[in-house]
Design a protein around this motif. Sequence first.
Motif, PDB file in Angstrom:
ATOM      1  N   ARG A 138      -1.770   7.454 -35.946  1.00  0.00           N
ATOM      2  CA  ARG A 138      -0.897   8.277 -35.107  1.00  0.00           C
ATOM      3  C   ARG A 138      -1.697   8.864 -33.942  1.00  0.00           C
ATOM      4  O   ARG A 138      -1.227   8.899 -32.792  1.00  0.00           O
ATOM      5  CB  ARG A 138      -0.261   9.380 -35.945  1.00  0.00           C
ATOM      6  N   GLN A 139      -2.913   9.313 -34.226  1.00  0.00           N
ATOM      7  CA  GLN A 139      -3.773   9.830 -33.160  1.00  0.00           C
ATOM      8  C   GLN A 139      -4.114   8.732 -32.159  1.00  0.00           C
ATOM      9  O   GLN A 139      -4.173   8.979 -30.947  1.00  0.00           O
ATOM     10  CB  GLN A 139      -5.054  10.405 -33.766  1.00  0.00           C
ATOM     11  N   GLN A 140      -4.326   7.517 -32.653  1.00  0.00           N
ATOM     12  CA  GLN A 140      -4.628   6.382 -31.786  1.00  0.00           C
ATOM     13  C   GLN A 140      -3.488   6.142 -30.786  1.00  0.00           C
ATOM     14  O   GLN A 140      -3.718   5.691 -29.663  1.00  0.00           O
ATOM     15  CB  GLN A 140      -4.844   5.136 -32.651  1.00  0.00           C
TER      16      GLN A 140
ATOM     17  N   SER B  86       3.483  -3.054 -36.578  1.00  0.00           N
ATOM     18  CA  SER B  86       4.215  -2.856 -37.839  1.00  0.00           C
ATOM     19  C   SER B  86       3.340  -2.531 -39.041  1.00  0.00           C
ATOM     20  O   SER B  86       3.860  -2.114 -40.065  1.00  0.00           O
ATOM     21  CB  SER B  86       5.034  -4.112 -38.162  1.00  0.00           C
ATOM     22  N   GLY B  87       2.037  -2.760 -38.943  1.00  0.00           N
ATOM     23  CA  GLY B  87       1.176  -2.531 -40.093  1.00  0.00           C
ATOM     24  C   GLY B  87       1.016  -3.735 -40.986  1.00  0.00           C
ATOM     25  O   GLY B  87       0.288  -3.683 -41.982  1.00  0.00           O
ATOM     26  N   ARG B  88       1.658  -4.866 -40.640  1.00  0.00           N
ATOM     27  CA  ARG B  88       1.520  -6.118 -41.373  1.00  0.00           C
ATOM     28  C   ARG B  88       1.203  -7.214 -40.366  1.00  0.00           C
ATOM     29  O   ARG B  88       1.681  -7.172 -39.239  1.00  0.00           O
ATOM     30  CB  ARG B  88       2.837  -6.470 -42.082  1.00  0.00           C
ATOM     31  N   PRO B  89       0.386  -8.224 -40.751  1.00  0.00           N
ATOM     32  CA  PRO B  89       0.078  -9.295 -39.801  1.00  0.00           C
ATOM     33  C   PRO B  89       1.349  -9.992 -39.312  1.00  0.00           C
ATOM     34  O   PRO B  89       2.171 -10.441 -40.104  1.00  0.00           O
ATOM     35  CB  PRO B  89      -0.791 -10.253 -40.621  1.00  0.00           C
ATOM     36  N   ALA B  90       1.492 -10.044 -38.001  1.00  0.00           N
ATOM     37  CA  ALA B  90       2.640 -10.690 -37.373  1.00  0.00           C
ATOM     38  C   ALA B  90       2.164 -11.342 -36.078  1.00  0.00           C
ATOM     39  O   ALA B  90       1.341 -10.766 -35.362  1.00  0.00           O
ATOM     40  CB  ALA B  90       3.758  -9.689 -37.087  1.00  0.00           C
ATOM     41  N   ARG B  91       2.678 -12.534 -35.789  1.00  0.00           N
ATOM     42  CA  ARG B  91       2.234 -13.268 -34.604  1.00  0.00           C
ATOM     43  C   ARG B  91       3.126 -12.953 -33.408  1.00  0.00           C
ATOM     44  O   ARG B  91       4.358 -13.048 -33.495  1.00  0.00           O
ATOM     45  CB  ARG B  91       2.243 -14.774 -34.869  1.00  0.00           C
ATOM     46  N   GLY B  92       2.480 -12.604 -32.310  1.00  0.00           N
ATOM     47  CA  GLY B  92       3.216 -12.328 -31.083  1.00  0.00           C
ATOM     48  C   GLY B  92       2.387 -12.667 -29.872  1.00  0.00           C
ATOM     49  O   GLY B  92       1.178 -12.970 -29.965  1.00  0.00           O
ATOM     50  N   LEU B  93       3.027 -12.628 -28.706  1.00  0.00           N
ATOM     51  CA  LEU B  93       2.326 -12.855 -27.447  1.00  0.00           C
ATOM     52  C   LEU B  93       1.362 -11.701 -27.200  1.00  0.00           C
ATOM     53  O   LEU B  93       1.727 -10.528 -27.345  1.00  0.00           O
ATOM     54  CB  LEU B  93       3.335 -12.955 -26.305  1.00  0.00           C
ATOM     55  N   VAL B  94       0.131 -12.028 -26.839  1.00  0.00           N
ATOM     56  CA  VAL B  94      -0.893 -10.994 -26.646  1.00  0.00           C
ATOM     57  C   VAL B  94      -0.574 -10.197 -25.387  1.00  0.00           C
ATOM     58  O   VAL B  94      -0.462 -10.744 -24.286  1.00  0.00           O
ATOM     59  CB  VAL B  94      -2.290 -11.621 -26.537  1.00  0.00           C
ATOM     60  N   ASN B  95      -0.426  -8.883 -25.562  1.00  0.00           N
ATOM     61  CA  ASN B  95      -0.193  -7.989 -24.423  1.00  0.00           C
ATOM     62  C   ASN B  95      -1.105  -6.775 -24.542  1.00  0.00           C
ATOM     63  O   ASN B  95      -1.958  -6.692 -25.437  1.00  0.00           O
ATOM     64  CB  ASN B  95       1.283  -7.589 -24.322  1.00  0.00           C
ATOM     65  N   ARG B  96      -0.940  -5.821 -23.640  1.00  0.00           N
ATOM     66  CA  ARG B  96      -1.828  -4.661 -23.604  1.00  0.00           C
ATOM     67  C   ARG B  96      -1.800  -3.869 -24.908  1.00  0.00           C
ATOM     68  O   ARG B  96      -2.855  -3.493 -25.442  1.00  0.00           O
ATOM     69  CB  ARG B  96      -1.416  -3.737 -22.444  1.00  0.00           C
ATOM     70  N   PHE B  97      -0.621  -3.601 -25.432  1.00  0.00           N
ATOM     71  CA  PHE B  97      -0.500  -2.810 -26.651  1.00  0.00           C
ATOM     72  C   PHE B  97      -1.267  -3.473 -27.793  1.00  0.00           C
ATOM     73  O   PHE B  97      -1.999  -2.813 -28.534  1.00  0.00           O
ATOM     74  CB  PHE B  97       0.981  -2.657 -27.026  1.00  0.00           C
ATOM     75  N   MET B  98      -1.125  -4.775 -27.916  1.00  0.00           N
ATOM     76  CA  MET B  98      -1.797  -5.488 -28.987  1.00  0.00           C
ATOM     77  C   MET B  98      -3.315  -5.427 -28.827  1.00  0.00           C
ATOM     78  O   MET B  98      -4.058  -5.200 -29.787  1.00  0.00           O
ATOM     79  CB  MET B  98      -1.330  -6.947 -29.017  1.00  0.00           C
ATOM     80  N   ARG B  99      -3.786  -5.610 -27.583  1.00  0.00           N
ATOM     81  CA  ARG B  99      -5.239  -5.583 -27.343  1.00  0.00           C
ATOM     82  C   ARG B  99      -5.830  -4.209 -27.618  1.00  0.00           C
ATOM     83  O   ARG B  99      -6.911  -4.093 -28.195  1.00  0.00           O
ATOM     84  CB  ARG B  99      -5.534  -6.004 -25.902  1.00  0.00           C
ATOM     85  N   GLU B 100      -5.127  -3.161 -27.189  1.00  0.00           N
ATOM     86  CA  GLU B 100      -5.687  -1.812 -27.298  1.00  0.00           C
ATOM     87  C   GLU B 100      -5.595  -1.228 -28.696  1.00  0.00           C
ATOM     88  O   GLU B 100      -6.467  -0.456 -29.102  1.00  0.00           O
ATOM     89  CB  GLU B 100      -4.971  -0.882 -26.307  1.00  0.00           C
ATOM     90  N   HIS B 101      -4.553  -1.598 -29.446  1.00  0.00           N
ATOM     91  CA  HIS B 101      -4.334  -0.934 -30.731  1.00  0.00           C
ATOM     92  C   HIS B 101      -4.508  -1.835 -31.951  1.00  0.00           C
ATOM     93  O   HIS B 101      -4.684  -1.339 -33.058  1.00  0.00           O
ATOM     94  CB  HIS B 101      -2.943  -0.298 -30.744  1.00  0.00           C
TER      95      HIS B 101
ATOM     96  N   PRO C 276       6.069  -0.489 -44.233  1.00  0.00           N
ATOM     97  CA  PRO C 276       6.658  -0.462 -42.884  1.00  0.00           C
ATOM     98  C   PRO C 276       6.390   0.819 -42.099  1.00  0.00           C
ATOM     99  O   PRO C 276       6.996   1.034 -41.045  1.00  0.00           O
ATOM    100  CB  PRO C 276       8.147  -0.579 -43.188  1.00  0.00           C
ATOM    101  N   GLU C 277       5.482   1.667 -42.594  1.00  0.00           N
ATOM    102  CA  GLU C 277       5.265   2.954 -41.938  1.00  0.00           C
ATOM    103  C   GLU C 277       4.881   2.795 -40.462  1.00  0.00           C
ATOM    104  O   GLU C 277       5.387   3.532 -39.601  1.00  0.00           O
ATOM    105  CB  GLU C 277       4.183   3.751 -42.686  1.00  0.00           C
ATOM    106  N   VAL C 278       3.987   1.850 -40.168  1.00  0.00           N
ATOM    107  CA  VAL C 278       3.574   1.656 -38.777  1.00  0.00           C
ATOM    108  C   VAL C 278       4.742   1.141 -37.936  1.00  0.00           C
ATOM    109  O   VAL C 278       4.896   1.510 -36.763  1.00  0.00           O
ATOM    110  CB  VAL C 278       2.362   0.706 -38.694  1.00  0.00           C
TER     111      VAL C 278
END
Length: 367
Positions: A91-93, A280-295, A304-306
């Motif tokens: 959450r802090q992240q 989501s907190g579980r491995p899932a495949r998606g297009l690499v974007n800023r959110f994915m790279r940073e977090h 499902p908490e995340v």
Amino acid sequence: MSVESRGIPALGELCRRGIVAAPMAGGVSRPELAGAVSDAGGLGFLAAGYKTADGMYEEIKQLRALTAKPFGVNLFMPQPSADQATLDLYRQQLTSESAWYETPIDERSEERHPTDDGYEAKLALLVDDPVPVVSFTFGCPSRDELDALALAGTFTVVTVTTPEEAQAAEWAGADAVCVQGIEAGGHQGTHRDDPQTDGSSGLGLLSLVTQVRETVQLPVIAAGGLMRGAQIAAVRAAGADAAQLGTAFLACPESGAHVMHKQALKNPLFVRTELTRAFSGRPARGLVNRFMREHGPYAPSAYPEVHYMTVGLRKAAARVGDAQGMALWAGQGHRLARDLPAGRLVQVLHSEADSAWTEMALRRSTS
């Protein structure tokens, strides 16, 4: 005991063209998409994940009004609760995202966001008012649960990512397995999420289909990166009875995916996919974007908490037209997406698969 002897239609009757539209949660697999696929001779699916039991039932009623053909409903299996301290760190992240989108990070409560996804209520409804097919993701139901659906005349499918998971599904009494390769878009349907891994050690689809076929006697539905009829013919040659496609249907006009999500499939800004826990907190495949790279490097194994922690941020990104903050789920074949109407896409895929199958037969006869 075979499904036929229990009065349940076989997979071939339920899916005459051997093409299944993957259940894509989050509003993508709308009744309009499922109905168009089923009417074209494929097997359309509704995704009950993240919905209430009542919400699931409303979509079933809508789909029944659209088609008289067989269709399926997918359920998420209940998940264990995550460690609160781990969630607080993530959450802090995400505080920078909250400030950027001027959106608070959702405070999860068990009442509003249960980790069991309302599983028991949904299952009870599907036993009481049966649908032709029910599939399961993130685990395997008990024998009693599968037996209850069988008594209701429902064909059951369990998503698996290893031969061992397929064997567990067979022992529990499932009618078929959906074999998901590492190439698949969206969540990996592993029965357990190993927090020590990022999910990238999974098997490729062709290898997995072959191993599962040699392990169990159940019908096999192959899923993972399939976008063309020739690929469908290839997995059929490897031993699959049908092919499940998700990303291929994402760009269809009947899909409920956000327009930016559809456009991103071929946008040169998004050149590759990765598995991530960032959204989501579980491995899932998606297009690499800023959110994915940073977090992604900091995201915990906490599903499902995340998912509920980030859902408001993702919606805010969509509202302001920022695809860099959205979960752009997609399989490895996303560049091959076609924005055809869903029914037409089923026909094209079927024709391509038939042509590829005929070509393979000719090659075998002349070799």
